[in-house]
Motif scaffolding. Structure first.
Motif, PDB file in Angstrom:
ATOM      1  N   SER A  75      11.121  81.046  24.657  1.00 57.06           N
ATOM      2  CA  SER A  75      11.837  80.554  25.838  1.00 57.06           C
ATOM      3  C   SER A  75      12.432  81.688  26.646  1.00 57.06           C
ATOM      4  O   SER A  75      12.379  81.689  27.880  1.00 57.06           O
ATOM      5  CB  SER A  75      12.953  79.601  25.433  1.00 57.06           C
ATOM      6  OG  SER A  75      12.423  78.430  24.863  1.00 57.06           O
ATOM      7  N   ILE A  76      12.998  82.664  25.948  1.00 57.91           N
ATOM      8  CA  ILE A  76      13.588  83.819  26.632  1.00 57.91           C
ATOM      9  C   ILE A  76      12.511  84.590  27.377  1.00 57.91           C
ATOM     10  O   ILE A  76      12.688  84.953  28.549  1.00 57.91           O
ATOM     11  CB  ILE A  76      14.329  84.722  25.637  1.00 57.91           C
ATOM     12  CG1 ILE A  76      15.593  84.007  25.132  1.00 57.91           C
ATOM     13  CG2 ILE A  76      14.679  86.064  26.273  1.00 57.91           C
ATOM     14  CD1 ILE A  76      16.241  84.673  23.938  1.00 57.91           C
ATOM     15  N   ILE A  77      11.403  84.826  26.723  1.00 57.93           N
ATOM     16  CA  ILE A  77      10.304  85.566  27.354  1.00 57.93           C
ATOM     17  C   ILE A  77       9.762  84.800  28.564  1.00 57.93           C
ATOM     18  O   ILE A  77       9.461  85.397  29.599  1.00 57.93           O
ATOM     19  CB  ILE A  77       9.173  85.845  26.331  1.00 57.93           C
ATOM     20  CG1 ILE A  77       9.670  86.853  25.294  1.00 57.93           C
ATOM     21  CG2 ILE A  77       7.918  86.363  27.034  1.00 57.93           C
ATOM     22  CD1 ILE A  77       8.759  87.014  24.106  1.00 57.93           C
ATOM     23  N   ALA A  78       9.694  83.483  28.455  1.00 56.33           N
ATOM     24  CA  ALA A  78       9.197  82.662  29.559  1.00 56.33           C
ATOM     25  C   ALA A  78      10.225  82.518  30.679  1.00 56.33           C
ATOM     26  O   ALA A  78       9.919  81.989  31.741  1.00 56.33           O
ATOM     27  CB  ALA A  78       8.796  81.287  29.034  1.00 56.33           C
ATOM     28  N   GLY A  79      11.462  82.966  30.413  1.00 56.37           N
ATOM     29  CA  GLY A  79      12.501  82.900  31.438  1.00 56.37           C
ATOM     30  C   GLY A  79      13.211  81.566  31.501  1.00 56.37           C
ATOM     31  O   GLY A  79      13.852  81.243  32.492  1.00 56.37           O
ATOM     32  N   LEU A  80      13.125  80.799  30.426  1.00 56.71           N
ATOM     33  CA  LEU A  80      13.745  79.477  30.422  1.00 56.71           C
ATOM     34  C   LEU A  80      15.177  79.493  29.898  1.00 56.71           C
ATOM     35  O   LEU A  80      15.872  78.494  29.998  1.00 56.71           O
ATOM     36  CB  LEU A  80      12.906  78.509  29.582  1.00 56.71           C
ATOM     37  CG  LEU A  80      11.463  78.334  30.071  1.00 56.71           C
ATOM     38  CD1 LEU A  80      10.679  77.439  29.116  1.00 56.71           C
ATOM     39  CD2 LEU A  80      11.422  77.772  31.474  1.00 56.71           C
ATOM     40  N   GLU A  81      15.613  80.584  29.306  1.00 61.99           N
ATOM     41  CA  GLU A  81      16.985  80.647  28.790  1.00 61.99           C
ATOM     42  C   GLU A  81      17.746  81.713  29.511  1.00 61.99           C
ATOM     43  O   GLU A  81      17.258  82.642  30.019  1.00 61.99           O
ATOM     44  CB  GLU A  81      16.988  80.937  27.287  1.00 61.99           C
ATOM     45  CG  GLU A  81      16.673  79.705  26.504  1.00 61.99           C
ATOM     46  CD  GLU A  81      17.051  79.844  25.035  1.00 61.99           C
ATOM     47  OE1 GLU A  81      17.781  80.781  24.637  1.00 61.99           O
ATOM     48  OE2 GLU A  81      16.610  78.997  24.281  1.00 61.99           O
TER      49      GLU A  81
END
Length: 81
Positions: A75-81
């Motif tokens: 999620s962090i890598i995808a920019g969701l957090e």
């Protein structure tokens, strides 16, 4: 996660500070360390990160073997957090 922050890690973090690049620490293989040892390493890592203004304060702890922290990291890598 078994070794905490080593001198080479310090060098990289200092470089990122000088370059004004934010970064976040991802601790891998957390399943390989006992809970009481993990607490000791976490304390050491948090103390070191406090010295680096470019460091994101939240640690991500992962274990690919057990799947711990992998959804959070994705999620962090995808920019969701």
């Amino acid at each position: 996660s078994r070794h905490g922050i080593k001198p080479v890690d310090q060098e990289i973090m200092q470089l990122m500070n000088r370059s004004a690049l934010t970064f976040q620490v991802v601790m891998t293989k957390v399943d390989k360390i006992k809970v009481h040892e993990r607490d000791k390493v976490l304390t050491q890592v948090r103390e070191q990160l406090a010295k680096h203004p470019a460091a994101f304060p939240e640690l991500v702890m992962t274990s690919s073997e057990k799947g711990e922290g992998i959804p959070t990291l994705r999620s962090i890598i995808a920019g969701l957090e």
